[in-house]
Design a protein around this motif. Structure first.
Motif, PDB file in Angstrom:
ATOM      1  N   ALA A  52     -28.665  17.786 -33.225  1.00 56.53           N
ATOM      2  CA  ALA A  52     -29.688  18.677 -32.678  1.00 56.53           C
ATOM      3  C   ALA A  52     -29.165  20.111 -32.627  1.00 56.53           C
ATOM      4  O   ALA A  52     -29.865  21.063 -33.015  1.00 56.53           O
ATOM      5  CB  ALA A  52     -30.131  18.199 -31.290  1.00 56.53           C
ATOM      6  N   ILE A  53     -27.933  20.278 -32.170  1.00 56.56           N
ATOM      7  CA  ILE A  53     -27.323  21.621 -32.111  1.00 56.56           C
ATOM      8  C   ILE A  53     -27.204  22.207 -33.521  1.00 56.56           C
ATOM      9  O   ILE A  53     -27.556  23.371 -33.762  1.00 56.56           O
ATOM     10  CB  ILE A  53     -25.940  21.544 -31.409  1.00 56.56           C
ATOM     11  N   GLN A  54     -26.743  21.388 -34.472  1.00 56.22           N
ATOM     12  CA  GLN A  54     -26.569  21.876 -35.835  1.00 56.22           C
ATOM     13  C   GLN A  54     -27.908  22.267 -36.457  1.00 56.22           C
ATOM     14  O   GLN A  54     -28.001  23.260 -37.197  1.00 56.22           O
ATOM     15  CB  GLN A  54     -25.859  20.815 -36.685  1.00 56.22           C
ATOM     16  N   ASP A  58     -28.893  25.725 -38.141  1.00 50.85           N
ATOM     17  CA  ASP A  58     -29.354  25.828 -39.534  1.00 50.85           C
ATOM     18  C   ASP A  58     -30.725  26.491 -39.613  1.00 50.85           C
ATOM     19  O   ASP A  58     -30.944  27.387 -40.437  1.00 50.85           O
ATOM     20  CB  ASP A  58     -29.449  24.435 -40.168  1.00 50.85           C
ATOM     21  N   LEU A  59     -31.638  26.037 -38.774  1.00 55.18           N
ATOM     22  CA  LEU A  59     -33.019  26.513 -38.882  1.00 55.18           C
ATOM     23  C   LEU A  59     -33.141  27.985 -38.508  1.00 55.18           C
ATOM     24  O   LEU A  59     -33.995  28.701 -39.037  1.00 55.18           O
ATOM     25  CB  LEU A  59     -33.939  25.668 -37.988  1.00 55.18           C
ATOM     26  N   ILE A 227     -20.945  25.411 -23.202  1.00 56.49           N
ATOM     27  CA  ILE A 227     -20.333  25.692 -24.512  1.00 56.49           C
ATOM     28  C   ILE A 227     -19.040  24.893 -24.657  1.00 56.49           C
ATOM     29  O   ILE A 227     -18.808  24.235 -25.671  1.00 56.49           O
ATOM     30  CB  ILE A 227     -20.069  27.205 -24.670  1.00 56.49           C
ATOM     31  N   ALA A 228     -18.213  24.937 -23.591  1.00 61.35           N
ATOM     32  CA  ALA A 228     -16.906  24.261 -23.658  1.00 61.35           C
ATOM     33  C   ALA A 228     -17.065  22.755 -23.852  1.00 61.35           C
ATOM     34  O   ALA A 228     -16.225  22.110 -24.492  1.00 61.35           O
ATOM     35  CB  ALA A 228     -16.106  24.546 -22.386  1.00 61.35           C
ATOM     36  N   LYS A 229     -18.140  22.183 -23.317  1.00 60.86           N
ATOM     37  CA  LYS A 229     -18.311  20.729 -23.356  1.00 60.86           C
ATOM     38  C   LYS A 229     -19.302  20.287 -24.434  1.00 60.86           C
ATOM     39  O   LYS A 229     -19.754  19.137 -24.429  1.00 60.86           O
ATOM     40  CB  LYS A 229     -18.800  20.221 -21.990  1.00 60.86           C
ATOM     41  N   GLY A 230     -19.672  21.176 -25.328  1.00 57.03           N
ATOM     42  CA  GLY A 230     -20.604  20.773 -26.387  1.00 57.03           C
ATOM     43  C   GLY A 230     -21.915  20.218 -25.840  1.00 57.03           C
ATOM     44  O   GLY A 230     -22.475  19.259 -26.380  1.00 57.03           O
ATOM     45  N   SER A 231     -22.400  20.814 -24.749  1.00 59.95           N
ATOM     46  CA  SER A 231     -23.644  20.403 -24.081  1.00 59.95           C
ATOM     47  C   SER A 231     -23.563  19.023 -23.428  1.00 59.95           C
ATOM     48  O   SER A 231     -24.581  18.453 -23.031  1.00 59.95           O
ATOM     49  CB  SER A 231     -24.857  20.448 -25.018  1.00 59.95           C
ATOM     50  N   VAL A 244     -36.167  16.218 -29.804  1.00 62.11           N
ATOM     51  CA  VAL A 244     -35.941  17.527 -30.432  1.00 62.11           C
ATOM     52  C   VAL A 244     -35.298  17.339 -31.805  1.00 62.11           C
ATOM     53  O   VAL A 244     -35.725  17.945 -32.797  1.00 62.11           O
ATOM     54  CB  VAL A 244     -35.051  18.427 -29.538  1.00 62.11           C
ATOM     55  N   MET A 245     -34.290  16.473 -31.870  1.00 58.69           N
ATOM     56  CA  MET A 245     -33.603  16.257 -33.146  1.00 58.69           C
ATOM     57  C   MET A 245     -34.592  15.785 -34.222  1.00 58.69           C
ATOM     58  O   MET A 245     -34.609  16.307 -35.346  1.00 58.69           O
ATOM     59  CB  MET A 245     -32.485  15.228 -32.968  1.00 58.69           C
ATOM     60  N   LEU A 246     -35.433  14.820 -33.853  1.00 59.65           N
ATOM     61  CA  LEU A 246     -36.415  14.307 -34.828  1.00 59.65           C
ATOM     62  C   LEU A 246     -37.366  15.413 -35.281  1.00 59.65           C
ATOM     63  O   LEU A 246     -37.693  15.536 -36.467  1.00 59.65           O
ATOM     64  CB  LEU A 246     -37.239  13.165 -34.205  1.00 59.65           C
TER      65      LEU A 246
END
Lengths: 357, 357
Positions: A52-54, A58-59, A227-231, A244-246
């Motif tokens: 989802a973050i990536q 990208d978008l 940020i430190a914990k990658g959400s 959201v990812m879908l």
């Protein structure tokens, strides 16, 4: 009957998102487990939030100077997190524009924490336009604006060059058209319009502006924590982020933001074309500031309200009523709304004119 | 193969909850719309959150002096909201017990806002017991405790009579057994153990303790905001709260908290009976403080780890690994875990003893 969902949010999402979510609720990735019952620390759950973050990166072409985080609490909690992270503890000052109900709430929260300079407001005309021509002072900690005002149907068509960190609430038009993320220091958006179901918020933050206020920030309210914990500082909302990812995968597969932007322009042109052509209706927002996401309009003759309402409801149109602060109608045309639904509404407006005009 | 899900959270939920959620994702209440795409202001959405609140009240016998709210941000945001709502701005003081990782985090947040008196700690023995025999001072704004410590497998069996407001983080054992809500001023719990999927938090708060700190509380962090708005101050997480509603309906239909408490006792007796009987394992928590939710145990001979892990994995058991702070194994036995799954684990432990003992 097919439903044409003009809801202002939470709102329509693509059918394939519903299909894939229903499948994952019963059997996530053929693991034999529901997505509702797996630990957020499991490798296949971790993939969901990483993807989802990536996808956001990208978008939106997020540069390496910025990070993307998922949190909870909606834009309303971002109204609090922004001053906690950006407004100096001693002598803190910020500048805001007041363009609607959500901007007002953002201002209210910032005022608890420091001095707020409201540079411009459209309150004088019930927020039916976007103020322009103001200048942003260079002695404030940041400048905050709201890109799209769902209730009033206005949208910023360009963003100012800001001498201070630029913060934008993009809850209701994020990913509807290209924006240059490098111009912004913080962008935040509740997911429940263009990104997915209700229950998560995306924040894009320029990393080097953080940690400079002198405030002892509560962990959950500190962008640096997430940020430190990658959400995954604490249990993230698995269903919401999976949705959201879908949805972002759907957007990427159809051609990303440039492609959806073309579709959104076509929908808005069709909608506003009819509002302007049809003698029965009046648009409520200034033409140059009209939102591509939310078209607000009223009947010229309010006594025909019952007749018009009956017609659109019978056509399968849902959630067209305007917000109580504006009245009339609001056609929300978020990313997942097909132009066919706008055409159905336009056809009904034409039919209404023929019958009652 | 049937999966026996011992996840520490998010965790197993009843199959009927998955079935009903999947149905609602495709077609909510036969409305033709997905629950992911409807406005949270629609009447049938309003019913979801109203029902969820009422079910919490019914299942826990919440007295009229208290209100129930749903928010977001997990227990981690409650660690912040509790001092914001209860700790005086001038000379604020609170008392906490330190019984594990989450209690430590709660203490950390309170310390940012005032003086914190840690009355007792079990850190000296890696949190393998619940401290007792401390007395709560009467000059603090509140006393905070954690009823169940998932990582360490300990649980409070009784609650102190407190001369000051009593606040309890019940994230990992809420609704597992009856508690007298009238004794508490604030109870909070992330939903993702006994109540539903990740993405919402339930707080039960005594109304007359609020508004007395002298603090200007950010709206989202103020319990009074959410009480005044019936938990709809801003867009609430529709999927997550719907999942809670379905799960609480399941709990009510099977007989409520008294019935599930009997089942939880039976599961815990079966589990701990085997840990104590079986010469291959050692329980890590003090017997009198053992959690009915999370049984933690280690191998006496760590060199047999690969063999034991292979056996339980082949039996369809998932998520049995202990937290890194304790090691070994953790069998989480939340409300929805059937005793049959515990029996499968116990049988494997017996078989392991036969083969390698």
């Amino acid at each position: 009957m097919k439903i044409h969902n003009f809801s202002a949010g939470p709102c329509i999402l693509p059918q394939e998102v519903f299909d894939k979510m229903a499948e994952a609720v019963l059997n996530f990735n053929n693991s034999g487990s529901s997505i509702m019952e797996i630990s957020h620390r499991r490798a296949d759950a971790q993939e969901v939030i990483d993807n989802a973050i990536q996808l956001v990166k990208d978008l939106m072409n997020v540069p390496d100077t910025h990070e993307v985080i998922f949190t909870q609490g909606g834009a309303s909690l971002q109204f609090v997190m922004v001053p906690f992270n950006l407004m100096k503890l001693n002598g803190g000052k910020a500048a805001y524009t007041e363009t609607g109900a959500w901007a007002k709430n953002a201002i209210k929260e910032a005022k608890r924490m420091g001095e707020v300079n409201v540079l411009a407001s459209s309150a004088d005309k019930n927020f039916n336009y976007i103020p322009k021509g103001f200048s942003i002072p260079s002695d404030v900690d940041y400048f905050h604006c709201t890109s799209n005002n769902t209730i009033f149907g206005t949208q910023m068509k360009s963003f100012p060059n800001s001498p201070v960190p630029l913060v934008c609430d993009m809850s209701s038009d994020i990913m509807s058209k290209p924006v240059d993320v490098s111009k912004f220091d913080v962008i935040y958006a509740g997911a429940q319009k263009n990104m997915g179901p209700a229950g998560s918020v995306v924040t894009i933050v320029k990393k080097d502006i953080l940690g400079k206020t002198g405030r002892d920030i509560p962990n959950y309210l500190n962008y640096e924590t997430h940020i430190a914990k990658g959400s995954a500082f604490n249990t993230w909302p698995v269903l919401a982020v999976y949705g959201v990812m879908l949805n972002l995968q759907w957007l990427k597969n159809l051609g990303g933001v440039p492609e959806i932007a073309k579709r959104n322009v076509a929908k808005a042109e069709l909608m506003y074309g009819e509002i302007d052509r049809n003698g029965m209706f009046t648009g409520t927002a200034e033409k140059e500031d009209r939102s591509e996401m939310n078209a607000t309009f009223v009947l010229k003759d309010e006594s025909l309200k019952a007749e018009f309402d009956k017609m659109w409801k019978e056509a399968g149109i849902s959630s067209l009523n305007g917000h109580r602060d504006v009245g009339g109608y609001r056609a929300s045309m978020y990313n997942a709304l097909p132009i066919e639904s706008v055409q159905v509404l336009v056809d009904i407006m034409k039919e209404f004119e023929t019958k009652f005009g």
